[in-house]
Design an enzyme around this catalytic site. Structure first.
Site, PDB file in Angstrom:
ATOM      1  N   ARG A 156      -1.619  31.593 -23.347  1.00 27.55           N
ATOM      2  CA  ARG A 156      -2.397  32.092 -22.215  1.00 27.55           C
ATOM      3  C   ARG A 156      -3.893  32.082 -22.522  1.00 27.55           C
ATOM      4  O   ARG A 156      -4.717  32.002 -21.615  1.00 27.55           O
ATOM      5  CB  ARG A 156      -1.902  33.503 -21.831  1.00 27.55           C
ATOM      6  CG  ARG A 156      -2.100  34.552 -22.885  1.00 27.55           C
ATOM      7  CD  ARG A 156      -1.192  35.758 -22.696  1.00 27.55           C
ATOM      8  NE  ARG A 156       0.201  35.449 -23.038  1.00 27.55           N
ATOM      9  CZ  ARG A 156       1.207  36.301 -22.895  1.00 27.55           C
ATOM     10  NH1 ARG A 156       0.987  37.521 -22.420  1.00 27.55           N
ATOM     11  NH2 ARG A 156       2.426  35.941 -23.227  1.00 27.55           N
TER      12      ARG A 156
ATOM     13  N   LYS B 248       5.224  34.239 -36.782  1.00 30.77           N
ATOM     14  CA  LYS B 248       6.615  34.186 -36.339  1.00 30.77           C
ATOM     15  C   LYS B 248       7.549  34.220 -37.535  1.00 30.77           C
ATOM     16  O   LYS B 248       7.173  33.815 -38.633  1.00 30.77           O
ATOM     17  CB  LYS B 248       6.863  32.868 -35.569  1.00 30.77           C
ATOM     18  CG  LYS B 248       6.216  32.789 -34.207  1.00 30.77           C
ATOM     19  CD  LYS B 248       6.525  31.454 -33.545  1.00 30.77           C
ATOM     20  CE  LYS B 248       5.900  31.343 -32.167  1.00 30.77           C
ATOM     21  NZ  LYS B 248       6.410  32.306 -31.186  1.00 30.77           N
TER      22      LYS B 248
HETATM   23  N1  BES Z   1       5.201  29.268 -27.750  1.00 37.22           N
HETATM   24  C1  BES Z   1       5.684  30.587 -27.611  1.00 37.22           C
HETATM   25  C2  BES Z   1       6.779  30.731 -26.546  1.00 37.22           C
HETATM   26  C3  BES Z   1       8.072  29.973 -26.760  1.00 37.22           C
HETATM   27  C4  BES Z   1       9.204  30.640 -27.193  1.00 37.22           C
HETATM   28  C5  BES Z   1       8.177  28.628 -26.439  1.00 37.22           C
HETATM   29  C6  BES Z   1      10.411  29.959 -27.330  1.00 37.22           C
HETATM   30  C7  BES Z   1       9.360  27.948 -26.601  1.00 37.22           C
HETATM   31  C8  BES Z   1      10.485  28.606 -27.035  1.00 37.22           C
HETATM   32  C9  BES Z   1       4.535  31.505 -27.223  1.00 37.22           C
HETATM   33  O1  BES Z   1       3.295  31.165 -27.714  1.00 37.22           O
HETATM   34  C10 BES Z   1       4.841  32.862 -27.771  1.00 37.22           C
HETATM   35  O2  BES Z   1       4.848  33.000 -28.959  1.00 37.22           O
HETATM   36  N2  BES Z   1       5.074  33.828 -26.873  1.00 37.22           N
HETATM   37  C11 BES Z   1       5.369  35.157 -27.258  1.00 37.22           C
HETATM   38  C12 BES Z   1       4.494  36.062 -26.413  1.00 37.22           C
HETATM   39  C13 BES Z   1       4.443  37.486 -26.893  1.00 37.22           C
HETATM   40  C14 BES Z   1       3.745  37.571 -28.231  1.00 37.22           C
HETATM   41  C15 BES Z   1       3.693  38.304 -25.867  1.00 37.22           C
HETATM   42  C16 BES Z   1       6.847  35.424 -26.992  1.00 37.22           C
HETATM   43  O3  BES Z   1       7.384  34.879 -26.019  1.00 37.22           O
HETATM   44  O4  BES Z   1       7.447  36.118 -27.791  1.00 37.22           O
HETATM   45 MN    MN Z   2       2.907  31.964 -29.624  1.00 33.38          MN
END
Ligand code: BES
Ligand code: MN
Ligand code: ZN
Length: 500
Positions: free
Chosen positions: A352, A278
């Site tokens: 997931r 990230k």
């Molecule tokens: N933990 C994150 C989602 C999240 C985003 C939680 C903002 C709380 C606040 C999750 O693991 C994630 O990174 N999701 C990605 C999925 C994508 C890579 C398909 C996302 O939402 O960008």
């Molecule tokens: Mn994630």
């Protein structure tokens, strides 16, 4: 803050601060507020007549009786418009009153039950909401800072005049105290820094719950998970320095005669994104990526305290998601515990993965319902907003209705989202049974249909990504961990046990 229930007259309460209430548009107050008004020679009616007090939601008037009654101050909290009043109005009014009392240095507070008089709400529910609003509003996380702790109120006495209502008030208070213990636990776990709220610390919290209320507990390590072929969970844990802990708590675990509900919570104690790392901006917020697990542990705490007559299983797969020489990679193909294969598109779609194996394990309990809570997608936050509503996906109409009813009474909002087949096609893979990401568009829907591949029972998935960590304070929740989901789950379980 100790909670006490007393039958009697609020005018005679032994307290430094007395809290009563007022609906908007009322000129001469009745009920308990009327009794206090008469004891104060019409001081409250005077404030109303002079336009200094309107009874609006959130409003608090402070009156000094100067010996007219025992208490040295009276707070009149506004309830807003009577036709718009509900249990959340009770929580908000209680919160406004108790915060003002605290700020004024109160130690011993006496309050009436908001909403049980002309508000017309169920007495037990109103008492529960009064105590929830009060206790949750003064929650604070005892941070690791060498500063004087803020002032705390010692006791809150709920004064009810009608002897026939004492039993219901007492029952509501007991429920509230159990629920609040659960919400506090969930808030604390989210508020802890990620070097403290590790999977090991999550397991210690589960151990405390098990010890306190006699729940059975399994804490699975890497080897335990490998024996169960939990390839999806282990893939995420592969790059973690902190030892992963797959936690299973069982309330009435051997009572297979009781209806069984399995609660599953995403327990990523820190989500860097892994190799699909990230951006560093705001990455610290990802300490809240165990908000689902925290809510499940909080709910199990309340379930244990209340000894709810259901078989309730709490499953929280916990691990960090870190980039490391051992970390799983984009293009890896992973086999989950049900034998399905997953092509990794993004290691940041890790929630997931850990949930997949947890949902497969849930089936071994032959559940009547499985509910998972997860800070799963940024897309859900884009769709519904931060701190506005969680999204719910559900394959069973009756379960959905029950959860929506619980959302309504607790004001932990859920908005239904669709499990379209189109989403399933978006995660078709050339090399595996599915991809772990369907890309940017429809990101919340594709995450849900991914999870659906691992379910085989009435199931609800609740995406709480925008709800676990608050940037702005609410009426009865400060900035930081919200404990979102605990009240919702407990309300759902209590209704289910009442109905069965
Ligand atoms: N933990 C994150 C989602 C999240 C985003 C939680 C903002 C709380 C606040 C999750 O693991 C994630 O990174 N999701 C990605 C999925 C994508 C890579 C398909 C996302 O939402 O960008
Ligand atoms: Mn994630
Ligand atoms: Zn995550």
């Amino acid at each position: 803050m100790q909670i006490v229930v007393k039958q009697g007259d609020i005018v005679a309460a032994e307290a430094d601060t007395v809290i009563v209430n007022l609906f908007e548009g009322v000129g001469v107050p009745g009920g308990a507020t009327g009794a206090v008004d008469r004891a104060l020679d019409g001081a409250i009616a005077d404030l109303i007549a002079g336009g200094d007090l309107k009874g609006k939601a959130g409003e608090v008037a402070v009156i000094y009786p100067r010996g007219a009654i025992g208490a040295r101050r009276v707070l009149v909290v506004g309830l807003g418009q009577a036709d718009k009043f509900d249990l959340d109005g009770v929580r908000q009014a209680a919160a406004a009153g108790i915060k003002r009392a605290r700020d004024l240095g109160a130690r011993r507070v006496a309050s009436i039950v908001h909403g049980a008089g002309i508000g017309g709400l169920d007495v037990a529910a109103a008492a529960q909401a009064t105590v929830e609003g009060s206790l949750l509003a003064v929650y604070r996380f005892d941070a690791q800072k060498k500063k004087e702790p803020a002032h705390d109120i010692d006791s809150l006495v709920l004064v009810e005049n009608d002897g026939a209502r004492i039993e219901a008030v007492t029952a509501g208070v007991a429920t509230a105290e159990a629920v609040v213990a659960g919400v506090r636990l969930a808030r604390d776990l989210v508020n802890m820094p990620p070097n403290v709220a590790t999977p090991t610390r999550m397991a210690a919290a589960a151990q405390d719950i098990a010890d306190a209320h006699g729940l059975a507990l399994t804490i699975g390590d890497r080897e335990w998970a490998a024996e169960r072929h939990m390839g999806a969970y282990l893939a995420v844990a592969q790059g973690a320095g902190e030892p992963p802990k797959f936690i299973v708590l069982e309330h009435n675990g051997d009572r297979t005669d009781l209806p069984t509900v399995v609660l599953v919570g995403k327990g990523i104690t820190f989500d860097t994104g892994g190799i699909s790392i990230k951006p560093s901006d705001r990455m610290g917020d990802m300490k809240s990526d165990m908000g689902g697990a925290a809510a499940v542990l909080g709910a199990m705490e309340a379930v244990g305290r209340l000894d709810i007559p259901l078989r309730v299983i709490g499953i929280t797969p916990c691990t960090e998601n870190m980039p490391d020489a051992n970390a799983y990679r984009p293009a890896d193909v992973i086999t989950a515990s049900n034998g399905k294969t997953i092509e990794i598109i993004s290691t940041d779609a890790e929630g997931r993965m850990v949930l997949a194996d947890a949902l497969v394990l849930a089936e071994t309990y032959t559940p009547q319902a499985v509910i998972d809570l997860a800070t799963l997608t940024g897309a859900c936050v884009i769709a519904l907003g931060a701190g506005v509503s969680a999204g719910i996906f559900c394959n069973d109409e009756s379960l959905r209705d029950q959860l929506l009813a619980a959302a309504d009474s607790t004001h932990e909002r859920l908005w239904p989202l669709p499990l379209y087949d189109d989403y399933r096609r978006m995660i078709n893979s050339e090399v595996a049974d599915m991809k772990n990401s369907g890309g940017r568009f429809g990101g919340v829907g594709t995450s849900a249909v991914f999870l659906q591949e691992f379910t085989n029972y009435p199931w609800a998935h609740i995406d709480i990504a925008g709800m676990a960590l608050a940037e702005k304070p609410g009426e009865y929740s400060p900035v930081g961990g919200t404990g979102f989901g605990v009240r919702l789950l407990v309300a759902y379980l209590q209704h289910l046990s009442d109905a069965s």
